[in-house]
Design an enzyme around this catalytic site. Structure first.
Site, PDB file in Angstrom:
ATOM      1  N   ARG A 377       8.732  16.624  17.245  1.00  0.00           N
ATOM      2  CA  ARG A 377       7.391  17.130  17.580  1.00  0.00           C
ATOM      3  C   ARG A 377       7.469  18.652  17.602  1.00  0.00           C
ATOM      4  NH1 ARG A 377       4.522  12.649  19.321  1.00  0.00           N
ATOM      5  NH2 ARG A 377       5.704  11.087  20.500  1.00  0.00           N
ATOM      6  N   ARG A 407       4.827   9.182  17.209  1.00  0.00           N
ATOM      7  CA  ARG A 407       3.497   8.649  17.509  1.00  0.00           C
ATOM      8  C   ARG A 407       2.509   9.735  17.916  1.00  0.00           C
ATOM      9  NH1 ARG A 407       4.347   4.212  21.144  1.00  0.00           N
ATOM     10  NH2 ARG A 407       4.386   2.786  19.366  1.00  0.00           N
ATOM     11  N   HIS A 437      15.291  10.642  16.467  1.00  0.00           N
ATOM     12  CA  HIS A 437      14.882  11.246  17.732  1.00  0.00           C
ATOM     13  C   HIS A 437      15.923  12.239  18.242  1.00  0.00           C
ATOM     14  CE1 HIS A 437      13.624  10.995  22.138  1.00  0.00           C
ATOM     15  NE2 HIS A 437      12.486  11.244  21.524  1.00  0.00           N
TER      16      HIS A 437
END
Length: 693
Positions: A377, A407, A437
C-alpha cells in the site's frame, strides 16, 4: 494435526473483531480524549464496520446461501454466527449514534454547530439556496423508477435519497418512486456563512440541503417523503490467477464487478416510508436485518471533517513532529553508516524519511547497480515512485513487486504498476495464489571490495502517510547473511527459483509457521527443564488454530506468554489447565498499533524478530510474509524495551478475559500510557528507556 481441544476454548474470529471495534468506539466515548479526536474515532468505527460487513459478513452470507452447515473450529455454523453478528453489530450501531448525538451536543458548546436548513436565519438560507443552485443542482441526477426505467445501479456505500412522489393534479392514486444519489465529489459537510458578530462555525449536511430543494428536480410532482438510504455490497474479488492471461485486466474486470456485488446490508433513516422500504428490500433482496439509523448515514465522513476544520486545534491532539533518527544525522550517506552498524527506526515517533531517503540516495548513486522492493500500500503522493522511476531511467536494474490484490487499494496499485513499467522498471505481481505482504528493500552497490547488499526490512507498508499514524519498526542493515537471504527471496518471487534454505529469514508460506512452532516448542522444553523461558509477541491478529494450540501447550509446560494483540484474538487466556500462563492485552490509542515483534527467551540467550506477518491462517498459508532476526544486541534491547513498554500500559491497554470480553488494565502502579511515554523518549535514550522498563 489439531490437538484434542474443545471448541469452547476458542473465541470466534468475527465476534472478536466486533469486540475490537467496540474498543475503538470506547475511544470516541472517552471524555479524556480531545473532542475532535473523539469525532475522528467515531468515523473510524464507521469505516471499520463498512469493511467488516462488505467482506466478513458478506462471506458468511455466501456460505449460508451455498448451504454450508459445518461448524468452524470455534463451534459456529454460518447461520448461527450470522445471527450473533447481526445482533452485536446492531447493538454497536445504536451505541455509535448515541455517541454521535452526544458529541454533536458537546461540539455545539465549543462553537461548532451542525444545523438543519430550517434552523438557519433568512440570510443563511439565501446563501445555502445559492450554493445549492450553483454547485449542487447541476450535478444531481433524478432517477425515476417505472416500467420503462428499471431500478438503476445503486453504488456501494453511497448515500441516496428515496423520493416518493405524487402528481400535482392527482390527490389519490399510487405514488411514484425515484432515487437521487447524494454526490460524493462535493463536500458532505457545508459551512454556512456566519451570523453577524458570531465567532461560532455552523455546518449543514449536503443531504439536508438537497432534501429541502428536492422539488426543483421533479416539476409537476409533489414530494410525499424524502428519506436517506444506503447499501453495502459484497466487496470480495474472485480471481482465478492460474487461468488469467493478464492479471491486471482480470483485476480491473473484478473491480467493475465489485460495483455490482451482492447487497449485504441496507441502512435507512428512522421512520422510513413502508412502501418505499418494501420496494428497496425487494430490489436488493434483503429482508432482514434493515438497520434503522437515527442520524446521518455513513459517519465515516467525520474523520475528513476533523482534518478540514480550522481554528479548533485545542480540541485535537497536540501535533507530533517525528524525529529524524539521530544515527542518520547530519544526514550522511546511508551506505556509509550501514557499513558500520545496523539501525532500527521506530515509527511514527521517528520519521519515515530515512526510508524514502534510502531509495532516493540509491536512485542517484552511480555505484548502485540494482534496487528491488515490495509495494503493498503506497500513499498517493509518494516520493518512492518517482525515485524508483528515476533509478530505472538512469540505467539501474529496478525490480518492484507490486501487490495488485491489496484490498481496496487495487486501482491505485494498478496505476503505480503502469507508471513504473513506463519508466523501465521490472514490475512483478508476485506468485500465483499468494499475496506479497513482505516489506523489504534490497539495494546492490558496487564497492571497492566487490558488491555489497543493503537491506531494509519493515513491519509496515512503504507508505509515508500511514507511517505518521501507525506504530511500526524498520531495520536497516548491510549484514551479508541478511543480504544473501534478501536476494534469494526476490529470486523466488520474480523467477522460477524454488524455496531454498535461508540462513536468517523465515518466509511464509514455506517455512515461517514451522519455525515459529519450533521456537514455541523450544521454550516449552526449556520450561520443562527448569530453564528460563518466555514468549512475548506483538501482532495485529491471532486466529490460526494450530498456532493457538501450540501456545496452549507451551503455557501448560510453564512458559510465561505475553501477547499484545491489537485486533482479533481467538485464543482464550487465563483458562485453568489450558492457558493460565497466557496474558493477552490490546492497546487502542492515538496511533494504530501495527508492528509485529516476537521475543523468545531461549534460556537466557534470547531471539528477537520483526515481521510483516500476523498469526492468522491467511498470513501463514496464503501470503508471502517475512520474519527477520535482529542480531545487534543493542537493537535487540530496543525491541524488548518497546515490548515491555506496551506490557506496562495501564491507561489504554485492555486485557482479554477468558470469556472473550476485554476490560481496562487496572493495577496499583502509576498511570503509564505507552504511546505517550514513547513520544517522550524518542530519539532513543537508553538510560530513559531503562528507567521506565
Amino acid at each position: 494435526m489439531h490437538r484434542d481441544v474443545k471448541t469452547g476454548n476458542y473465541v470466534n474470529r468475527d465476534l472478536s473483531w466486533v469486540e475490537f471495534n467496540r474498543r475503538v468506539l470506547q475511544e470516541a466515548q472517552d471524555p479524556t480524549t480531545p473532542l475532535l479526536e473523539r469525532m475522528r474515532f467515531l468515523g473510524i468505527v464507521a469505516s471499520n464496520l463498512d469493511e467488516f460487513v462488505s467482506v466478513r459478513v458478506a462471506e458468511t452470507k455466501e456460505k449460508i446461501k451455498a448451504g454450508f452447515t459445518q461448524k468452524d473450529f470455534t463451534g459456529y455454523t454460518p447461520s448461527g454466527l450470522y445471527r450473533r453478528l447481526i445482533k452485536r453489530t446492531g447493538t454497536m450501531v445504536a451505541e455509535q449514534y448515541k455517541t454521535y448525538r452526544e458529541l454533536i451536543r458537546l461540539l455545539a458548546k465549543k462553537g461548532v454547530n451542525f444545523q438543519e436548513y430550517t434552523d438557519l436565519n433568512m440570510t443563511q438560507q439565501r446563501a445555502m439556496d445559492q450554493y445549492f443552485h450553483e454547485i449542487i443542482f447541476p450535478v444531481l441526477t433524478p432517477m425515476a423508477i417505472d416500467q420503462s426505467r428499471p431500478f438503476p445501479l445503486v453504488h456501494n456505500k453511497s448515500v441516496y435519497l428515496s423520493v416518493m412522489l405524487q402528481k400535482e393534479e392527482e390527490q389519490e392514486g399510487e405514488p411514484f418512486l425515484a432515487i437521487v444519489q447524494v454526490p460524493s465529489n462535493i463536500p458532505r459537510v457545508i459551512q454556512v456563512p456566519l451570523r453577524a458578530n458570531s465567532k461560532k462555525k455552523t455546518f449543514i449536511l449536503i443531504e439536508d440541503l438537497i432534501k429541502h430543494h428536492i422539488h426543483t428536480l421533479f416539476s409537476g410532482y409533489v414530494p410525499l417523503a424524502v428519506q436517506e438510504f444506503r447499501v453495502t455490497r459484497n466487496a470480495d474479488l474472485f480471481i482465478n490467477e492460474e487461468e488469467a492471461e493478464d492479471l491486471i485486466e482480470a483485476i480491473e474486470k473484478e473491480l467493475r464487478r465489485r460495483r455490482r456485488g451482492a447487497p449485504v446490508r441496507l441502512e435507512v433513516c428512522t421512520d422510513f416510508r413502508p412502501d418505499a422500504l418494501l420496494e428497496l428490500q425487494e430490489e436488493f433482496d434483503i429482508q432482514d436485518p434493515v438497520y434503522e439509523i437515527d442520524g446521518p448515514l455513513d459517519l465515516s465522513f467525520l474523520a475528513g471533517f476533523v482534518d478540514s476544520l480550522e481554528g479548533f486545534t485545542h480540541l485535537k491532539y497536540s501535533p507530533v513532529q517525528p524525529v529524524y533518527p539521530l544515527e542518520f544525522l547530519p544526514r550522511e550517506s546511508h551506505f556509509e553508516l550501514l557499513r558500520k552498524r545496523d539501525v532500527l527506526v521506530h515509527h511514527p515517533y521517528e520519521s519515515f524519511e530515512p526510508v524514502t531517503d534510502f531509495i532516493v540516495e540509491a536512485s542517484e548513486d552511480p555505484r548502485v547497480m540494482a534496487i528491488k522492493m515490495t509495494l503493498y500500500r503506497v500513499n498517493g503522493d509518494s516520493r518512492l515512485i518517482p525515485a524508483l522511476a528515476h533509478a530505472a531511467e538512469s540505467g539501474k536494474q529496478v525490480t518492484v513487486v507490486v501487490e495488485l490484490k491489496a484490498r481496496f487499494d487495487e486501482e491505485r496499485n494498478i496505476a503505480w504498476a503502469r507508471t513504473l513499467e513506463k519508466a523501465g522498471c521490472h514490475v512483478v505481481y508476485g506468485l500465483v495464489g499468494l499475496k506479497t505482504h513482505a516489506k523489504i528493500i534490497l539495494v546492490v552497490r558496487r564497492e571497492q571490495n566487490g558488491l555489497r547488499r543493503y537491506v531494509h526490512v519493515g513491519t509496515g507498508n512503504y507508505n509515508e502517510s500511514t507511517a505518521k499514524v501507525y506504530t511500526d519498526v524498520g531495520l536497516f542493515t548491510s549484514n551479508p547473511i541478511i543480504g544473501e537471504d534478501a536476494s534469494e527471496l526476490f529470486n523466488e518471487i520474480t523467477g522460477y527459483s524454488g524455496p531454498k534454505a535461508l540462513q536468517a529469514f523465515r518466509v511464509a508460506p514455506d517455512g515461517m509457521k514451522d519455525e515459529l512452532f519450533a521456537l514455541i516448542r523450544r521454550e516449552a522444553e526449556h520450561a520443562l527443564k527448569g530453564r528460563p523461558s518466555r514468549i512475548i509477541a506483538k501482532i495485529n491478529s491471532l486466529s490460526h488454530q494450530d498456532m493457538i494450540d501450540e501456545l496452549y501447550l507451551a503455557s501448560q509446560a510453564g512458559v510465561q506468554i505475553d501477547l499484545i494483540v491489537r485486533g482479533v484474538c481467538c485464543l482464550r487466556p487465563g483458562v485453568e489447565g489450558l492457558s493460565e500462563n497466557i496474558r493477552v492485552i490490546s492497546i487502542v490509542d492515538r496511533f494504530l498499533e501495527h508492528s509485529r515483534l516476537f521475543y523468545f527467551e531461549n534460556s537466557g540467550n534470547p531471539d528477537v524478530y520483526l515481521s510483516s506477518a500476523d498469526w492468522m491462517t491467511r498470513n501463514l498459508k496464503r501470503r508471502i510474509e517475512l520474519m527477520c532476526p535482529v542480531f545487534d544486541p543493542e537493537l535487540k534491547k530496543m525491541l524488548v524495551d518497546i515490548l515491555n513498554l506496551s506490557l506496562m500500559d495501564n491507561v489504554k491497554a485492555r486485557e482479554l478475559m477468558p470469556g472473550g470480553n476485554y476490560v481496562f488494565v487496572q493495577n496499583e502502579k502509576p498511570p503509564l500510557r505507552s504511546q505517550t511515554e514513547a513520544m517522550g523518549i524518542i530519539p532513543w535514550k537508553p538510560a530513559e528507556w531503562s528507567a521506565i522498563t
